[in-house]
Design an enzyme around this catalytic site. Structure first.
Site, PDB file in Angstrom:
ATOM      1  N   ASP A  92      25.602 -12.402  22.540  1.00 56.82           N
ATOM      2  CA  ASP A  92      24.254 -11.599  22.375  1.00 56.82           C
ATOM      3  C   ASP A  92      24.045 -11.309  20.948  1.00 56.82           C
ATOM      4  O   ASP A  92      25.017 -10.655  20.083  1.00 56.82           O
ATOM      5  CB  ASP A  92      24.522 -10.245  23.391  1.00 56.82           C
ATOM      6  N   SER A 140      16.775  -8.741  24.974  1.00 55.38           N
ATOM      7  CA  SER A 140      17.780  -9.368  25.861  1.00 55.38           C
ATOM      8  C   SER A 140      17.441  -9.524  27.357  1.00 55.38           C
ATOM      9  O   SER A 140      18.184 -10.602  27.929  1.00 55.38           O
ATOM     10  CB  SER A 140      19.042  -8.575  25.925  1.00 55.38           C
ATOM     11  N   ASP A 191      23.871  -3.696  31.705  1.00 56.32           N
ATOM     12  CA  ASP A 191      22.878  -4.110  30.710  1.00 56.32           C
ATOM     13  C   ASP A 191      22.014  -5.419  31.115  1.00 56.32           C
ATOM     14  O   ASP A 191      22.467  -6.144  31.921  1.00 56.32           O
ATOM     15  CB  ASP A 191      23.820  -4.278  29.593  1.00 56.32           C
ATOM     16  N   THR A 193      22.003  -8.695  29.960  1.00 54.35           N
ATOM     17  CA  THR A 193      22.226  -9.969  30.253  1.00 54.35           C
ATOM     18  C   THR A 193      23.058 -10.004  31.454  1.00 54.35           C
ATOM     19  O   THR A 193      22.594 -10.824  32.296  1.00 54.35           O
ATOM     20  CB  THR A 193      23.216 -10.596  29.118  1.00 54.35           C
ATOM     21  N   GLU A 335      30.256 -12.834  28.341  1.00 54.63           N
ATOM     22  CA  GLU A 335      29.375 -12.409  27.211  1.00 54.63           C
ATOM     23  C   GLU A 335      29.949 -11.442  26.101  1.00 54.63           C
ATOM     24  O   GLU A 335      30.860 -10.585  26.329  1.00 54.63           O
ATOM     25  CB  GLU A 335      28.091 -11.329  27.624  1.00 54.63           C
ATOM     26  N   ASP A 340      25.631  -8.167  19.273  1.00 57.29           N
ATOM     27  CA  ASP A 340      24.227  -7.643  19.179  1.00 57.29           C
ATOM     28  C   ASP A 340      24.096  -6.131  18.800  1.00 57.29           C
ATOM     29  O   ASP A 340      23.367  -5.822  17.555  1.00 57.29           O
ATOM     30  CB  ASP A 340      23.594  -7.651  20.535  1.00 57.29           C
ATOM     31  N   HIS A 344      22.161  -4.297  15.541  1.00 57.05           N
ATOM     32  CA  HIS A 344      21.293  -3.299  15.565  1.00 57.05           C
ATOM     33  C   HIS A 344      21.725  -2.135  14.659  1.00 57.05           C
ATOM     34  O   HIS A 344      20.859  -1.515  14.134  1.00 57.05           O
ATOM     35  CB  HIS A 344      21.377  -2.780  17.105  1.00 57.05           C
ATOM     36  N   HIS A 384      19.111 -14.225  21.412  1.00 54.26           N
ATOM     37  CA  HIS A 384      18.228 -14.135  20.204  1.00 54.26           C
ATOM     38  C   HIS A 384      19.031 -13.672  18.911  1.00 54.26           C
ATOM     39  O   HIS A 384      20.386 -13.428  19.167  1.00 54.26           O
ATOM     40  CB  HIS A 384      17.232 -13.077  20.370  1.00 54.26           C
ATOM     41  N   HIS A 489      15.487  -6.923  16.598  1.00 54.62           N
ATOM     42  CA  HIS A 489      15.925  -8.633  16.834  1.00 54.62           C
ATOM     43  C   HIS A 489      15.128  -9.411  15.999  1.00 54.62           C
ATOM     44  O   HIS A 489      13.898  -8.839  15.427  1.00 54.62           O
ATOM     45  CB  HIS A 489      15.548  -9.012  18.363  1.00 54.62           C
TER      46      HIS A 489
HETATM   47 ZN   LIG Z   1      20.187  -9.355  23.351  1.00 53.46          ZN
END
Ligand SMILES: [Zn+2]
Ligand SMILES: *[C@@H]1O[C@H](CO)[C@@H](O)[C@H](O)[C@H]1NC(C)=O
Ligand SMILES: *[C@@H]1O[C@H](CO)[C@@H](O)[C@H](O)[C@H]1NC(C)=O
Length: 595
Positions: A92, A140, A191, A193, A335, A340, A344, A384, A489
């Site tokens: 992710d 996501s 979450d 995903t 995952e 990710d 962030h 992404h 993102h």
């Molecule tokens: Zn994501």
């Protein structure tokens, strides 16, 4: 090089072959001078042979095309292949630059030559384009819906279409077809995903509802055989459990057990599963209230939290054993969720350790596939890129030197997230400014390995504790000259990897993210459309209540206009947003960004 000559001589000989064939067909040497003579029988015979050759060639081409079409149609229509396992890995928020960052860091840390690669590097097969139906920059939820349903939807959609209908997922269809199924993550199992494979809601923020659906409280009943991750707080009733984050007092762990799940919630419970050998399906394992800590912090807390690699290995062993005597294999999604989050947070030290942990899990999957006799493939990609990461940063107005330094990343022993949490806790003791100053100076030396903090850097942390997470991360980023263009993102294409480029041939090259979803269903040969139909039929009159007691459809509230970015407008219009918005306040702890 022996390559050049044979190639040339091959070409020469194949030209010679054509000339020879010509001569055989016509009974004449290939001299085009015949055209100059009178129109003799020989001439007409040549025309006839020429036409015959053209027709024959055309027939061969038409046959080849028809045959290939036929083959394609066979491939994409749901027909069950032999026993197969499919492992789908999601990194992710990992863009191509995350690999450059992590590779250079790895080489620095191991004193390895610059030819040294990550394991991932050795299995690159293509790229995925990531836009959603509502924006060139996906979130996501829409990203995972492209994988699970093979359809574009809006940012925030958990396996629902832009018109708020459920779309069947590859995991649900796999379960229907007799496969075993699993989800392994390092974030909350609710979450976006993981949710997209086994839940359907109109807004990703409805994690309480997602928890209910994932343990089987929705039209299809129980579809996931194994879940490992965090997010315990969405499964526990708010009336009795202090760490609950539910808006109601439903006990989803009790519901899961009622639906047959075996439940483990700590390291001791995980260890009792003996790497999968003693694991009984169905299994729900929730090892953190929210997210499992970043690998950078977790590696010192291995006695509390299992690693991604350990969870992945345990899941593969359990699913493989459980399908040993079945004519169907398993579908497992793994995952690396928090690559990710590090994006962030703009925290390069946290990120390289997340990517390395993913690389290790990836290696474990390759090892498993090598030793397991069942036909199988692993495909790995990202939904992404996050952070607009650059392995460069211009720090001053003057033209920059071409440098990027991994050493400040290696000096950090904690994530910015962890330091911010410690600082926030410390503030509850109402320290004086001088005490805060000393506390921070110690943190920066012990936690970040930074010995040249400026007075301004420390004063800003004293003054503005709310943004401390971003400030700590920026101290590491500036010193390593790592650049970030956003806390959100980006629209960058992301990499696709596979254990077997031949088996994953459909994903070689540059593809739309929905083609990844198409590959998953095609590989398993499962009928996702049938699941979509079943969901829509069973869900038509199904109502549920919100925590506030309002009756809504089973997929929860529909986002209001403006709650999500709307299609065309967002793509085309430009609102003068470049102007400074507010005091530049950033929200370090809770970005509300929906990762
Ligand atoms: Zn994501
Ligand atoms: C806890 O659940 C009850 C109802 O089940 C609800 O009224 C209350 O607002 C919830 N509390 C929180 C803090 O969400
Ligand atoms: C890393 O830490 C060492 C001490 O452990 C220190 O001497 C060095 O300056 C630090 N490096 C950076 C880039 O801050």
């Amino acid at each position: 090089m022996p390559g050049t000559r044979p190639l040339l001589s091959n070409r020469a000989s194949s030209e010679r072959d054509i000339a020879e064939e010509d001569a055989l067909l016509t009974g004449q040497p290939t001299q085009r001078s015949t055209m100059t003579g009178p129109r003799t029988w020989k001439f007409w015979r040549e025309i006839g042979l020429f036409v015959w050759a053209v027709v024959a060639t055309a027939a061969v081409i038409i046959l080849a095309v028809v045959y290939q079409r036929h083959g394609d149609a066979k491939h994409s229509s749901p027909h069950p292949p032999g026993k197969r396992n499919l492992i789908f890995m999601v990194s992710d928020g990992m863009g191509p630059t995350s690999l450059s960052l992590t590779r250079s860091f790895m080489q620095f840390q191991n004193s390895a030559p610059f030819s040294e690669q990550l394991v991932l590097d050795q299995h690159l097969i293509g790229q995925s384009r990531t836009r959603s139906s509502s924006s060139l920059i996906t979130d996501s939820a829409a990203g995972a819906t492209a994988f699970s349903c093979a359809q574009k939807s809006y940012n925030g959609a958990i396996s629902v279409t832009p018109d708020h209908e459920p779309c069947g997922t590859v995991l649900e269809a796999a379960k229907k077809a007799g496969y075993m199924t699993g989800l392994v993550v390092t974030t909350r199992i609710t979450d976006a995903t993981p949710a997209c494979f086994a839940a359907h809601v109109n807004m990703r923020s409805e994690e309480d509802r997602i928890a209910e659906q994932m343990v089987g409280d929705y039209p299809l009943g129980r579809v996931v055989d194994l879940m490992f991750g965090g997010g315990r707080c969405h499964f526990l009733p708010n009336s009795t459990v202090e760490s609950s984050c539910r808006a109601d007092d439903r006990d989803i762990v009790a519901l899961a057990k009622k639906n047959g799940y075996n439940y483990v919630d700590d390291r001791a419970g995980f260890d009792k599963l003996k790497g999968g050998a003693a694991l009984k399906l169905p299994m729900l394992g929730l090892f953190a209230d929210t997210d499992v800590p970043y690998e950078l912090d977790r590696r010192n807390e291995n006695h509390i939290y299992p690693s991604l690699k350990e969870m992945a290995e345990t899941a593969m062993k359990a699913l493989s054993d459980a399908t040993h005597d079945s004519d169907k294999g398993f579908f497992l999604m793994i995952e690396g969720s928090r690559i990710d989050h590090a994006g962030h947070h703009n925290d390069p030290a946290a990120q390289v350790h997340e990517v390395l942990a993913y690389d290790e899990a990836f290696t474990s999957v390759l090892d498993f596939l090598k030793n397991d006799p069942t036909e199988a493939v692993m495909v790995s990609t990202s939904d992404h890129e996050t952070g607009g990461l650059a392995t460069a940063r211009q720090l001053h107005a003057s033209y920059p030197e071409y440098v990027w330094y991994p050493s400040p990343l290696a000096n950090a022993s904690h994530s910015a997230e962890r330091l911010a949490l410690q600082y926030t806790k410390y503030l509850f003791s109402s320290p004086s400014d001088e005490q805060k100053h000393n506390f921070i100076a110690d943190q920066i030396e012990d936690g970040l390995g930074i010995f040249d903090a400026t007075v301004d850097e420390i004063n800003n942390l004293v003054k503005d504790p709310l943004t401390s997470l971003y400030q700590y991360a920026d101290m590491v980023s500036r010193r390593s000259q790592t650049g970030w263009s956003t806390h959100g993102h980006s629209a960058a294409d992301v990499n696709i990897y596979s254990s077997d480029p031949a088996a994953a041939k459909a994903l070689v090259g540059n593809h739309e993210n929905t083609e990844v979803g198409e590959f998953l269903r095609d590989y398993l040969g499962v009928d996702v459309e049938a699941v979509t139909k079943e969901l829509r039929q069973k869900g038509t009159n199904l109502k549920v209540k919100t925590a506030g007691g309002v009756e809504v459809g089973w997929m929860g509230k529909i986002p209001e206009e403006g709650q999500r970015l709307d299609g065309q407008n967002h793509l085309a219009s430009y609102g003068g947003d470049f102007k400074k918005r507010d005091g530049g306040v950033v929200h370090g702890d809770d970005c509300g960004c929906g990762h």
